[in-house]
Design an enzyme around this catalytic site. Sequence first.
Site, PDB file in Angstrom:
ATOM      1  N   ASN A   1     -34.802  -8.663  16.308  1.00  0.00           N
ATOM      2  CA  ASN A   1     -35.782  -8.143  17.255  1.00  0.00           C
ATOM      3  C   ASN A   1     -34.341  -7.079  17.134  1.00  0.00           C
ATOM      4  O   ASN A   1     -33.382  -7.005  18.291  1.00  0.00           O
ATOM      5  CB  ASN A   1     -36.211  -9.238  18.067  1.00  0.00           C
TER       6      ASN A   1
ATOM      7  N   ASP B   1     -35.520  -3.813  19.374  1.00  0.00           N
ATOM      8  CA  ASP B   1     -35.765  -3.249  20.438  1.00  0.00           C
ATOM      9  C   ASP B   1     -34.922  -2.651  20.942  1.00  0.00           C
ATOM     10  O   ASP B   1     -34.706  -1.113  21.417  1.00  0.00           O
ATOM     11  CB  ASP B   1     -36.505  -4.151  21.123  1.00  0.00           C
ATOM     12  N   HIS B   2     -33.178  -3.407  20.763  1.00  0.00           N
ATOM     13  CA  HIS B   2     -32.803  -2.945  22.368  1.00  0.00           C
ATOM     14  C   HIS B   2     -31.385  -1.625  21.698  1.00  0.00           C
ATOM     15  O   HIS B   2     -30.760  -1.299  22.108  1.00  0.00           O
ATOM     16  CB  HIS B   2     -31.855  -3.710  23.207  1.00  0.00           C
TER      17      HIS B   2
ATOM     18  N   ARG C   1     -30.490   8.171  26.316  1.00  0.00           N
ATOM     19  CA  ARG C   1     -29.994   9.486  26.091  1.00  0.00           C
ATOM     20  C   ARG C   1     -30.907  10.545  24.915  1.00  0.00           C
ATOM     21  O   ARG C   1     -30.753  11.659  25.065  1.00  0.00           O
ATOM     22  CB  ARG C   1     -28.380  10.236  24.827  1.00  0.00           C
TER      23      ARG C   1
ATOM     24  N   HIS D   1     -41.335  -4.276  19.041  1.00  0.00           N
ATOM     25  CA  HIS D   1     -42.302  -4.410  20.082  1.00  0.00           C
ATOM     26  C   HIS D   1     -42.531  -3.163  20.165  1.00  0.00           C
ATOM     27  O   HIS D   1     -41.589  -2.944  20.768  1.00  0.00           O
ATOM     28  CB  HIS D   1     -41.479  -5.365  21.179  1.00  0.00           C
TER      29      HIS D   1
ATOM     30  N   ARG E   1     -40.952   2.475  26.076  1.00  0.00           N
ATOM     31  CA  ARG E   1     -39.889   2.191  26.466  1.00  0.00           C
ATOM     32  C   ARG E   1     -38.901   1.958  25.033  1.00  0.00           C
ATOM     33  O   ARG E   1     -37.524   2.606  25.580  1.00  0.00           O
ATOM     34  CB  ARG E   1     -39.745   1.571  27.195  1.00  0.00           C
ATOM     35  N   HIS E   2     -39.034   1.243  24.479  1.00  0.00           N
ATOM     36  CA  HIS E   2     -38.062   1.326  23.318  1.00  0.00           C
ATOM     37  C   HIS E   2     -38.138   2.162  22.072  1.00  0.00           C
ATOM     38  O   HIS E   2     -37.700   2.576  21.317  1.00  0.00           O
ATOM     39  CB  HIS E   2     -37.099  -0.694  23.253  1.00  0.00           C
TER      40      HIS E   2
ATOM     41  N   HIS F   1     -36.893 -15.304  22.347  1.00  0.00           N
ATOM     42  CA  HIS F   1     -37.009 -15.156  24.177  1.00  0.00           C
ATOM     43  C   HIS F   1     -35.982 -16.003  24.667  1.00  0.00           C
ATOM     44  O   HIS F   1     -35.950 -16.946  24.875  1.00  0.00           O
ATOM     45  CB  HIS F   1     -38.051 -15.641  24.319  1.00  0.00           C
ATOM     46  N   GLY F   2     -34.760 -15.049  24.620  1.00  0.00           N
ATOM     47  CA  GLY F   2     -33.927 -15.143  25.744  1.00  0.00           C
ATOM     48  C   GLY F   2     -32.635 -16.556  25.030  1.00  0.00           C
ATOM     49  O   GLY F   2     -31.362 -16.461  25.239  1.00  0.00           O
TER      50      GLY F   2
ATOM     51  N   HIS G   1     -32.323  -9.331  22.337  1.00  0.00           N
ATOM     52  CA  HIS G   1     -31.425  -8.541  23.330  1.00  0.00           C
ATOM     53  C   HIS G   1     -29.939  -9.587  23.477  1.00  0.00           C
ATOM     54  O   HIS G   1     -28.667  -8.382  23.246  1.00  0.00           O
ATOM     55  CB  HIS G   1     -31.986  -9.240  24.023  1.00  0.00           C
TER      56      HIS G   1
HETATM   57  N1  PXP Z   1     -40.138 -13.371  20.953  1.00  0.00           N
HETATM   58  C1  PXP Z   1     -41.231 -12.764  21.536  1.00  0.00           C
HETATM   59  C2  PXP Z   1     -42.345 -12.395  20.828  1.00  0.00           C
HETATM   60  C3  PXP Z   1     -40.257 -11.623  22.351  1.00  0.00           C
HETATM   61  O1  PXP Z   1     -41.996 -10.568  22.824  1.00  0.00           O
HETATM   62  C4  PXP Z   1     -38.820 -11.389  22.102  1.00  0.00           C
HETATM   63  C5  PXP Z   1     -38.624 -10.013  23.152  1.00  0.00           C
HETATM   64  O2  PXP Z   1     -39.222  -9.710  22.871  1.00  0.00           O
HETATM   65  C6  PXP Z   1     -37.703 -12.306  21.268  1.00  0.00           C
HETATM   66  C7  PXP Z   1     -38.684 -12.748  20.384  1.00  0.00           C
HETATM   67  C8  PXP Z   1     -37.073 -11.915  21.714  1.00  0.00           C
HETATM   68  O3  PXP Z   1     -36.528 -12.581  22.785  1.00  0.00           O
HETATM   69  P1  PXP Z   1     -35.126 -11.745  23.003  1.00  0.00           P
HETATM   70  O4  PXP Z   1     -34.529 -10.455  22.530  1.00  0.00           O
HETATM   71  O5  PXP Z   1     -34.939 -12.334  24.064  1.00  0.00           O
HETATM   72  O6  PXP Z   1     -33.855 -12.497  22.347  1.00  0.00           O
END
Ligand code: PXP
Length: 249
Positions: free
Chosen positions: A16, A18-19, A27, A52, A58-59, A199-200, A222
């Site tokens: 992922n 996103d970050h 910036r 996402h 936001r990202h 997630h996490g 993340h």
């Molecule tokens: N899976 C889904 C459906 C999520 O929404 C996210 C966070 O956006 C993740 C996985 C990844 O989570 P993390 O960024 O905490 O690794």
Amino acid sequence: MTHDIGKDKALRLGVNIDHVATIRNARGGDHPDPVRAALIAAKAGADGITAHLREDRRHITDDDIDRLMAQIELPLNLEMAATEEMLEIALAHRPHAACIVPEKREERTTEGGLDAAGKHNLLAYYVDRLGSANIRVSLFIEPSEEQVEAAIRLGAPVVEFHTGRYAHLAEEDRAAELKRIADCAALAVKNGIEPHAGHGLTFDNVAPVAAIPQLAELNIGHFMVGEAIFTGLDASVRKMRELMDAARD
Ligand code: PXP
């Protein structure tokens, strides 16, 4: 352990990105570019890219989705809220997969799973529309029997279990939550649903989840992007990949 990129792997890693976009947007310019991150992740052993497109952008932005679809070869898993706007974007791009997630504007991240049981009628529409366009639909749910049963009724081909609760528990308190994830993964497979999780997840907590044999994919973002600040993204993805493979050996 070396990894055969592109060969059949029991447990896929969706990276992922996103970050990377979060840092870029701090910036307002175009660096660092999440598409470049996706290309590096692919070389380091990712099996897919996850992004996402939040309603507040936001990202990840619409332009990022355009460029990801045009430039990456790995399958794209588009995480999206169940809204008409996101449905139209998904249908226009036709990513490999779409993971429907709950979205609240004020939340910092996706805090919990979908209420697949309570929102049957709403979700049935999105599962059907996305599925009819050959987009593999996944529902991001808590690892609970009630939610898996709801996903079965919805005919979703994939569920992704929210591992946030597991990730926040102290190591000695994790066994019961891991069992819930494992039992739900087994229930999903028994009913023809492919279970994913995410997630996490971090280097320290990924192994017990990766060891659950029914899981087909982990989506992780993340932590790996944060770790990339210290080691580079290539090393960060490779290490996660190795920990996942080692847990399966
Ligand atoms: N899976 C889904 C459906 C999520 O929404 C996210 C966070 O956006 C993740 C996985 C990844 O989570 P993390 O960024 O905490 O690794």
